[in-house]
Scaffold this motif. Sequence first.
Motif, mmCIF file in Angstrom:
data_model
loop_
_atom_site.group_PDB
_atom_site.id
_atom_site.type_symbol
_atom_site.label_atom_id
_atom_site.label_comp_id
_atom_site.label_asym_id
_atom_site.label_seq_id
_atom_site.Cartn_x
_atom_site.Cartn_y
_atom_site.Cartn_z
ATOM 1 N N TYR A 254 32.884 47.548 45.650
ATOM 2 C CA TYR A 254 33.585 48.591 44.916
ATOM 3 C C TYR A 254 34.458 49.479 45.804
ATOM 4 O O TYR A 254 35.207 50.293 45.310
ATOM 5 N N TYR B 153 35.549 47.537 30.400
ATOM 6 C CA TYR B 153 34.409 48.257 30.961
ATOM 7 C C TYR B 153 34.705 48.735 32.373
ATOM 8 O O TYR B 153 34.505 49.906 32.713
ATOM 9 N N TYR B 154 35.176 47.838 33.219
ATOM 10 C CA TYR B 154 35.430 48.212 34.609
ATOM 11 C C TYR B 154 36.645 49.119 34.759
ATOM 12 O O TYR B 154 36.652 50.029 35.593
ATOM 13 N N GLN B 155 37.664 48.895 33.960
ATOM 14 C CA GLN B 155 38.841 49.755 34.050
ATOM 15 C C GLN B 155 38.516 51.185 33.652
ATOM 16 O O GLN B 155 39.136 52.127 34.143
ATOM 17 N N SER B 156 37.515 51.354 32.771
ATOM 18 C CA SER B 156 37.081 52.710 32.413
ATOM 19 C C SER B 156 36.422 53.417 33.595
ATOM 20 O O SER B 156 36.285 54.634 33.595
ATOM 21 N N LYS B 157 36.033 52.627 34.606
ATOM 22 C CA LYS B 157 35.435 53.169 35.826
ATOM 23 C C LYS B 157 36.430 53.162 36.986
ATOM 24 O O LYS B 157 36.047 53.331 38.142
ATOM 25 N N SER B 158 37.702 52.921 36.649
ATOM 26 C CA SER B 158 38.778 52.859 37.654
ATOM 27 C C SER B 158 38.549 51.748 38.676
ATOM 28 O O SER B 158 38.880 51.882 39.854
ATOM 29 N N ILE B 159 37.954 50.648 38.198
ATOM 30 C CA ILE B 159 37.724 49.472 39.034
ATOM 31 C C ILE B 159 38.491 48.304 38.424
ATOM 32 O O ILE B 159 38.451 48.092 37.217
ATOM 33 N N GLU C 12 23.924 47.505 35.204
ATOM 34 C CA GLU C 12 24.559 48.454 34.298
ATOM 35 C C GLU C 12 24.513 47.936 32.869
ATOM 36 O O GLU C 12 24.657 46.747 32.632
#
Length: 215
Positions: A114, A132-138, A180
């Motif tokens: 990450y 899901y990951y884009q909501s975590k800026s990933i 997660e």
Amino acid sequence: MSEFVIALPKGRILEEINPFFEKIGLIPEDDFFDDHSRLLKFKTNINNTSIIRVRSFDVATFVAFGAAQMGICGDDVLEEFDYSDIYAPIDLKIGKCHMAVAALQQFVLEDDFYRDGHVRVATKYPNITKKYYQSKSIQPECIKLSGAMELAPVVGLCHRIVDVVSTGSTLKANGLVELEHVMDVSSKLIINKVSFKTQSKVMMNWIEQFKEIVK
């Protein structure tokens, strides 16, 4: 009257659906219950009503494009495809499980994946995974697989997997652990929106019967 087609998913969910049809009084032909039958479309005791049995991922597609007027489908499939032509009026409260991120036990505390805002993920749900990951800026690099998801991290194909989890026994058997929670999943009654307008009386009858059973 045109044929009314109900799309059902293959596999374990059929066992949970059968009591609904028993209470409604829908009886499929004998081959429907024969695991060795090659038939995919089955007659029922209700006039002009048939059942098709397809992969769970395909139920939503058959209903969205009007090849089936009604079906039973999980939240995971509905969210992945997000068809605008589908209406899901009832949560049947069956087929309950959840979607999760998982990794090999030895990498649970590893955050290298990450640090540069990137992770490689194997999944059959690339759209859900990306959101899901884009909501975590990933930024995820999604590798689409149709099965054997738990094998992907073991052979070094990916860092993480995103998949539906029921008991977790397959993850554990392959040395993976959940990291997660992505979303809860249950099965919904879904209908084609155009059919709902053109066959509203028939549709409302089905919906009311399913509502009563869920109550």
